[in-house]
Design an enzyme around this catalytic site. Structure first.
Site, PDB file in Angstrom:
ATOM      1  N   ASN A   9       0.872  -1.175   0.000  1.00  9.20           N
ATOM      2  CA  ASN A   9       0.000   0.000   0.000  1.00  9.20           C
ATOM      3  C   ASN A   9       0.912   1.228   0.000  1.00  9.20           C
ATOM      4  O   ASN A   9       1.541   1.537   1.008  1.00  9.20           O
ATOM      5  CB  ASN A   9      -0.881  -0.039   1.265  1.00  9.20           C
ATOM      6  CG  ASN A   9      -1.717   1.212   1.417  1.00  9.20           C
ATOM      7  OD1 ASN A   9      -1.774   2.058   0.518  1.00  9.20           O
ATOM      8  ND2 ASN A   9      -2.387   1.327   2.554  1.00  9.20           N
ATOM      9  N   TRP A  10       0.975   1.887  -1.152  1.00  8.77           N
ATOM     10  CA  TRP A  10       1.916   3.014  -1.280  1.00  8.77           C
ATOM     11  C   TRP A  10       1.382   4.293  -0.638  1.00  8.77           C
ATOM     12  O   TRP A  10       2.082   5.291  -0.576  1.00  8.77           O
ATOM     13  CB  TRP A  10       2.265   3.241  -2.767  1.00  8.77           C
ATOM     14  CG  TRP A  10       3.012   2.098  -3.387  1.00  8.77           C
ATOM     15  CD1 TRP A  10       3.375   0.920  -2.780  1.00  8.77           C
ATOM     16  CD2 TRP A  10       3.496   2.006  -4.733  1.00  8.77           C
ATOM     17  NE1 TRP A  10       4.043   0.112  -3.672  1.00  8.77           N
ATOM     18  CE2 TRP A  10       4.136   0.751  -4.878  1.00  8.77           C
ATOM     19  CE3 TRP A  10       3.447   2.849  -5.843  1.00  8.77           C
ATOM     20  CZ2 TRP A  10       4.717   0.330  -6.073  1.00  8.77           C
ATOM     21  CZ3 TRP A  10       4.021   2.439  -7.042  1.00  8.77           C
ATOM     22  CH2 TRP A  10       4.656   1.192  -7.147  1.00  8.77           C
ATOM     23  N   LYS A  11       0.124   4.268  -0.228  1.00  9.45           N
ATOM     24  CA  LYS A  11      -0.491   5.430   0.453  1.00  9.45           C
ATOM     25  C   LYS A  11      -0.282   6.704  -0.364  1.00  9.45           C
ATOM     26  O   LYS A  11      -0.311   6.651  -1.589  1.00  9.45           O
ATOM     27  CB  LYS A  11       0.034   5.538   1.892  1.00  9.45           C
ATOM     28  CG  LYS A  11      -0.161   4.228   2.676  1.00  9.45           C
ATOM     29  CD  LYS A  11       0.102   4.366   4.157  1.00  9.45           C
ATOM     30  CE  LYS A  11      -0.070   3.006   4.841  1.00  9.45           C
ATOM     31  NZ  LYS A  11       0.087   3.057   6.290  1.00  9.45           N
ATOM     32  N   HIS A  95      -9.316   1.139   4.934  1.00  9.68           N
ATOM     33  CA  HIS A  95      -8.042   1.233   5.661  1.00  9.68           C
ATOM     34  C   HIS A  95      -8.247   2.098   6.912  1.00  9.68           C
ATOM     35  O   HIS A  95      -9.044   3.039   6.891  1.00  9.68           O
ATOM     36  CB  HIS A  95      -6.968   1.841   4.752  1.00  9.68           C
ATOM     37  CG  HIS A  95      -5.601   1.752   5.344  1.00  9.68           C
ATOM     38  ND1 HIS A  95      -5.147   2.658   6.276  1.00  9.68           N
ATOM     39  CD2 HIS A  95      -4.609   0.851   5.164  1.00  9.68           C
ATOM     40  CE1 HIS A  95      -3.910   2.312   6.631  1.00  9.68           C
ATOM     41  NE2 HIS A  95      -3.565   1.220   5.980  1.00  9.68           N
ATOM     42  N   GLU A  97      -6.599   4.420   8.114  1.00  7.43           N
ATOM     43  CA  GLU A  97      -6.392   5.854   7.896  1.00  7.43           C
ATOM     44  C   GLU A  97      -7.653   6.490   7.315  1.00  7.43           C
ATOM     45  O   GLU A  97      -7.998   7.625   7.623  1.00  7.43           O
ATOM     46  CB  GLU A  97      -5.172   6.063   6.982  1.00  7.43           C
ATOM     47  CG  GLU A  97      -3.878   5.812   7.755  1.00  7.43           C
ATOM     48  CD  GLU A  97      -2.740   5.220   6.947  1.00  7.43           C
ATOM     49  OE1 GLU A  97      -2.778   5.274   5.711  1.00  7.43           O
ATOM     50  OE2 GLU A  97      -1.809   4.679   7.580  1.00  7.43           O
ATOM     51  N   GLU A 167      -5.115  -5.093  10.522  1.00  5.09           N
ATOM     52  CA  GLU A 167      -4.060  -4.110  10.752  1.00  5.09           C
ATOM     53  C   GLU A 167      -4.313  -3.404  12.078  1.00  5.09           C
ATOM     54  O   GLU A 167      -5.103  -2.457  12.143  1.00  5.09           O
ATOM     55  CB  GLU A 167      -4.049  -3.067   9.623  1.00  5.09           C
ATOM     56  CG  GLU A 167      -3.796  -3.651   8.255  1.00  5.09           C
ATOM     57  CD  GLU A 167      -3.243  -2.598   7.292  1.00  5.09           C
ATOM     58  OE1 GLU A 167      -2.197  -2.861   6.698  1.00  5.09           O
ATOM     59  OE2 GLU A 167      -3.830  -1.516   7.161  1.00  5.09           O
ATOM     60  N   GLY A 173       2.930   1.947  10.831  1.00  3.23           N
ATOM     61  CA  GLY A 173       3.904   3.022  10.683  1.00  3.23           C
ATOM     62  C   GLY A 173       4.632   3.371  11.968  1.00  3.23           C
ATOM     63  O   GLY A 173       5.302   4.391  12.055  1.00  3.23           O
ATOM     64  N   SER A 209       3.758  -2.500  10.235  1.00  2.00           N
ATOM     65  CA  SER A 209       5.211  -2.607  10.389  1.00  2.00           C
ATOM     66  C   SER A 209       5.772  -3.964   9.970  1.00  2.00           C
ATOM     67  O   SER A 209       6.667  -4.497  10.627  1.00  2.00           O
ATOM     68  CB  SER A 209       5.630  -2.255  11.821  1.00  2.00           C
ATOM     69  OG  SER A 209       5.240  -0.931  12.127  1.00  2.00           O
ATOM     70  N   GLY A 230       3.010  -1.178   4.249  1.00  2.00           N
ATOM     71  CA  GLY A 230       3.098   0.241   3.936  1.00  2.00           C
ATOM     72  C   GLY A 230       4.539   0.629   3.629  1.00  2.00           C
ATOM     73  O   GLY A 230       5.057   0.404   2.534  1.00  2.00           O
ATOM     74  N   GLY A 231       5.211   1.178   4.631  1.00  2.00           N
ATOM     75  CA  GLY A 231       6.556   1.724   4.464  1.00  2.00           C
ATOM     76  C   GLY A 231       7.535   0.856   3.688  1.00  2.00           C
ATOM     77  O   GLY A 231       8.226   1.336   2.777  1.00  2.00           O
TER      78      GLY A 231
HETATM   79  P1  13P Z   1       3.349   0.100   7.672  1.00  2.00           P
HETATM   80  O1  13P Z   1       3.828  -1.164   7.007  1.00  2.00           O
HETATM   81  O2  13P Z   1       4.086   1.316   7.213  1.00  2.00           O
HETATM   82  O3  13P Z   1       3.251  -0.037   9.138  1.00  2.00           O
HETATM   83  O4  13P Z   1       1.824   0.333   7.137  1.00  2.00           O
HETATM   84  C1  13P Z   1       0.926  -0.691   7.217  1.00  2.00           C
HETATM   85  C2  13P Z   1      -0.280  -0.328   6.469  1.00  2.00           C
HETATM   86  O5  13P Z   1      -1.018   0.557   6.859  1.00  2.00           O
HETATM   87  C3  13P Z   1      -0.559  -1.045   5.212  1.00  2.00           C
HETATM   88  O6  13P Z   1      -1.837  -0.760   4.740  1.00  2.00           O
END
Ligand code: 13P
Length: 245
Positions: A9-11, A95, A97, A167, A173, A209, A230-231
């Protein structure tokens, strides 16, 4: 028996040029995709270019959100047919967020899920508790309500096509990963909430993470069928090693 999915997920990251550059690096890598699926979810603006770059690869492309109507006066929204036309086969829905920052509810998640299925997109529906909820022993109650309400009104056939991502919000993150045992406990619980006929075949991904150094242990858990990253999905070497865990 459940084919694992490693999804990135590149957000809100990467311009079109940057996104295509990352896609090209993934495409050029040797990836173990015979027994697992890799998906990248770039921002809307880069979907089409990334899908073009990945055309002759086995890496799938997904959107990060979808609106429940196919077209109309809904400024700023993106629909299922639009995602399909940009080359998507997957879409992330609900998600944390979006739930926390943009007012997404189980009800809107459910509408989006039905829209994704109607448009033949594999949905990745996210659920997860906050730190406060975990600390006050509400994890299972929150997860139950999110799963039951977000996944309401689906036929067994539709449910079987749905991917769930657990999640924990406190692990996103933050560098704080749920321990494999903590994650497995919730994954196994989620599976008990799903209709018996299809539960054993459904994929439940873990997100929060996930890094190259913890992926193997997480993937070793019985009910963890993949990762939503994510990251670590933003850097080619990290995402390549996650796919090849
Ligand atoms: P991180 O891997 O950066 O913790 O993010 C997880 C995430 O929200 C994937 O959708």
């Amino acid at each position: 028996m459940r084919r694992p999915i490693i999804a990135g997920n590149w957000k809100l990251n990467k311009t079109i040029v940057e996104a295509v550059d990352l896609a090209n690096k993934l495409k050029a890598a040797t990836l173990k995709l015979d027994d697992r699926t890799a998906v990248v979810c770039p921002p809307f603006t880069a979907l089409s270019a990334v899908a073009d770059a990945l055309r002759d690869s086995d890496i799938a492309v997904g959107g990060q959100d979808i609106f429940w109507e196919d077209s109309g006066a809904f400024t700023g929204e993106i629909s299922g047919p639009m995602l399909k036309s940009a080359g998507c086969t997957y879409v992330i829905i609900g998600h944390s967020e979006r739930r926390q920052l943009f007012g997404e509810t189980n009800d809107t998640v459910n509408k989006k899920l039905l829209a994704a299925l109607k448009n033949c997109l594999f949905p990745i529906v996210c659920v997860g508790e906050t730190l406060e909820e975990r600390k006050t022993n509400q994890t299972f109650e929150v997860i139950k309500s999110q799963v039951n309400n977000s996944l309401a009104n689906l036929t067994n056939e539709q449910l079987a096509l749905t991917v769930i991502a657990y999640e924990p919000v406190w692990a996103i993150g933050t560098g704080l990963t749920a321990t494999p045992a903590q994650a497995e406990e919730v994954h196994a619980f989620i599976r008990t909430l799903l209709c018996k006929e299809v539960a054993e075949g459904m994929r439940i991904l873990y997100g929060g993470s996930v890094k190259p150094d913890n992926v193997k242990e997480l993937m070793g858990q019985k009910d963890i069928d993949g990762a939503l990253v994510g990251g670590a999905s933003l850097k080619a070497p990290d995402f390549i090693s996650l796919i090849n865990y």
